[in-house]
Design an enzyme around this catalytic site. Sequence first.
Site, PDB file in Angstrom:
ATOM      1  N   ARG A 117       9.708  -2.725   6.449  1.00 45.60           N
ATOM      2  CA  ARG A 117      10.476  -2.737   5.429  1.00 45.60           C
ATOM      3  C   ARG A 117      11.852  -3.185   5.364  1.00 45.60           C
ATOM      4  O   ARG A 117      12.678  -3.667   4.819  1.00 45.60           O
ATOM      5  CB  ARG A 117      10.445  -1.859   4.449  1.00 45.60           C
ATOM      6  CG  ARG A 117       8.850  -2.403   2.915  1.00 45.60           C
ATOM      7  CD  ARG A 117       8.344  -1.500   2.970  1.00 45.60           C
ATOM      8  NE  ARG A 117       7.199  -2.045   1.833  1.00 45.60           N
ATOM      9  CZ  ARG A 117       6.177  -0.512   1.047  1.00 45.60           C
ATOM     10  NH1 ARG A 117       6.439   0.141   1.598  1.00 45.60           N
ATOM     11  NH2 ARG A 117       5.637  -1.385   0.000  1.00 45.60           N
ATOM     12  N   THR A 139       9.350   2.209  -0.268  1.00 47.93           N
ATOM     13  CA  THR A 139       8.939   1.512  -0.815  1.00 47.93           C
ATOM     14  C   THR A 139       9.965   0.503  -0.532  1.00 47.93           C
ATOM     15  O   THR A 139      10.201  -0.907  -1.190  1.00 47.93           O
ATOM     16  CB  THR A 139       8.396   1.528  -2.161  1.00 47.93           C
ATOM     17  OG1 THR A 139       6.950   2.758  -2.075  1.00 47.93           O
ATOM     18  CG2 THR A 139       7.459   0.362  -3.487  1.00 47.93           C
ATOM     19  N   ASN A 147       9.323  -6.944  -1.371  1.00 44.19           N
ATOM     20  CA  ASN A 147       9.447  -5.567  -0.585  1.00 44.19           C
ATOM     21  C   ASN A 147       8.522  -5.569   0.835  1.00 44.19           C
ATOM     22  O   ASN A 147       8.146  -5.368   1.695  1.00 44.19           O
ATOM     23  CB  ASN A 147       8.953  -4.061  -1.084  1.00 44.19           C
ATOM     24  CG  ASN A 147       7.813  -4.045  -1.338  1.00 44.19           C
ATOM     25  OD1 ASN A 147       7.214  -4.950  -1.771  1.00 44.19           O
ATOM     26  ND2 ASN A 147       7.463  -2.846  -1.833  1.00 44.19           N
ATOM     27  N   ARG A 192       1.578   2.432   6.694  1.00 43.90           N
ATOM     28  CA  ARG A 192       2.299   2.943   5.482  1.00 43.90           C
ATOM     29  C   ARG A 192       3.206   3.464   6.214  1.00 43.90           C
ATOM     30  O   ARG A 192       4.635   3.596   5.888  1.00 43.90           O
ATOM     31  CB  ARG A 192       1.383   4.460   4.519  1.00 43.90           C
ATOM     32  CG  ARG A 192       0.565   3.528   3.337  1.00 43.90           C
ATOM     33  CD  ARG A 192       0.205   4.625   2.420  1.00 43.90           C
ATOM     34  NE  ARG A 192       0.696   4.934   1.890  1.00 43.90           N
ATOM     35  CZ  ARG A 192       1.419   3.807   0.893  1.00 43.90           C
ATOM     36  NH1 ARG A 192       0.915   3.027   0.071  1.00 43.90           N
ATOM     37  NH2 ARG A 192       2.515   5.799  -0.591  1.00 43.90           N
ATOM     38  N   HIS A 209       2.289  -4.428   1.559  1.00 42.21           N
ATOM     39  CA  HIS A 209       1.369  -3.506   0.794  1.00 42.21           C
ATOM     40  C   HIS A 209       0.587  -2.996   2.118  1.00 42.21           C
ATOM     41  O   HIS A 209       0.237  -2.824   2.943  1.00 42.21           O
ATOM     42  CB  HIS A 209       0.608  -4.032   0.069  1.00 42.21           C
ATOM     43  CG  HIS A 209      -0.179  -3.676  -0.590  1.00 42.21           C
ATOM     44  ND1 HIS A 209       0.600  -2.555  -1.764  1.00 42.21           N
ATOM     45  CD2 HIS A 209      -1.213  -3.279  -0.587  1.00 42.21           C
ATOM     46  CE1 HIS A 209      -0.977  -1.983  -2.160  1.00 42.21           C
ATOM     47  NE2 HIS A 209      -2.131  -2.006  -1.780  1.00 42.21           N
TER      48      HIS A 209
HETATM   49  P1  CMP Z   1       3.193  -2.277  -3.401  1.00 41.00           P
HETATM   50  O1  CMP Z   1       3.768  -0.406  -3.486  1.00 41.00           O
HETATM   51  O2  CMP Z   1       3.007  -3.487  -2.888  1.00 41.00           O
HETATM   52  O3  CMP Z   1       2.100  -2.825  -5.271  1.00 41.00           O
HETATM   53  C1  CMP Z   1       3.072  -2.201  -6.561  1.00 41.00           C
HETATM   54  C2  CMP Z   1       5.049  -3.373  -6.207  1.00 41.00           C
HETATM   55  O4  CMP Z   1       5.728  -3.197  -7.273  1.00 41.00           O
HETATM   56  C3  CMP Z   1       5.764  -2.738  -4.746  1.00 41.00           C
HETATM   57  O5  CMP Z   1       5.212  -2.632  -3.959  1.00 41.00           O
HETATM   58  C4  CMP Z   1       6.702  -3.533  -5.523  1.00 41.00           C
HETATM   59  O6  CMP Z   1       6.879  -4.712  -4.726  1.00 41.00           O
HETATM   60  C5  CMP Z   1       7.066  -3.574  -6.746  1.00 41.00           C
HETATM   61  N1  CMP Z   1       7.426  -2.074  -7.224  1.00 41.00           N
HETATM   62  C6  CMP Z   1       7.361  -0.780  -6.582  1.00 41.00           C
HETATM   63  N2  CMP Z   1       8.381  -0.096  -7.560  1.00 41.00           N
HETATM   64  C7  CMP Z   1       9.327  -0.740  -8.081  1.00 41.00           C
HETATM   65  C8  CMP Z   1      10.174  -0.936  -8.645  1.00 41.00           C
HETATM   66  N3  CMP Z   1      10.598   0.379  -8.851  1.00 41.00           N
HETATM   67  N4  CMP Z   1      11.227  -1.469  -9.274  1.00 41.00           N
HETATM   68  C9  CMP Z   1      10.743  -3.186  -8.778  1.00 41.00           C
HETATM   69  N5  CMP Z   1      10.052  -3.630  -7.764  1.00 41.00           N
HETATM   70  C10 CMP Z   1       8.641  -2.541  -8.390  1.00 41.00           C
END
Ligand code: CMP
Length: 148
Positions: free
Chosen positions: A107, A93, A117, A87, A120
């Site tokens: 990222r 994120t 993004n 991470r 994961h």
């Molecule tokens: P990940 O953390 O792998 O799993 C959940 C996913 O949702 C995250 O990656 C992003 O791809 C998407 N995501 C999370 N938060 C948001 C947000 N605020 N707006 C748009 N997409 C999001």
Amino acid sequence: TKQLTLALLKPDICANAALPPKIFEAIKAKNINIVQQRQVLWKEVDAGSFYAEHKGKFFYQRLCGYMTSGPFQALILSSPNAIKEWRALIGPTHPVRARIHQPDTLRALYGLTDTRNSFHGSDSDETAKNEIGFFFPEFDVDAWYKQQ
Ligand code: CMP
């Protein structure tokens, strides 16, 4: 003592043949080990099952559309502190936030938008075990830990 985590290289990364090798280099440079690796191609139903906790959120359709847009890679990673280390390597994120606050992260370098993004990483031992089970049902997490 080692820890396992589940990593995804999402479809935008895998759509560009030049990128996965760079990601694998970054992983090795951090002394993180790739235990298992698999290419995945999801149908809508698979995305709905993995992202069930996000159903109803404003970005849910966008997220499922993204994750079914092409093949991606699922990895089981191991290192002494794999969850935190992976991470830390991928960063926040939201790629724009990553570029501002942690420009050396994956990222920041490769992420496109809040949804797209690029990566994961599991957020705890419990979710790592569940997510590894989702992508690698034949992999025995408990047996792996006993062998360490
Ligand atoms: P990940 O953390 O792998 O799993 C959940 C996913 O949702 C995250 O990656 C992003 O791809 C998407 N995501 C999370 N938060 C948001 C947000 N605020 N707006 C748009 N997409 C999001």
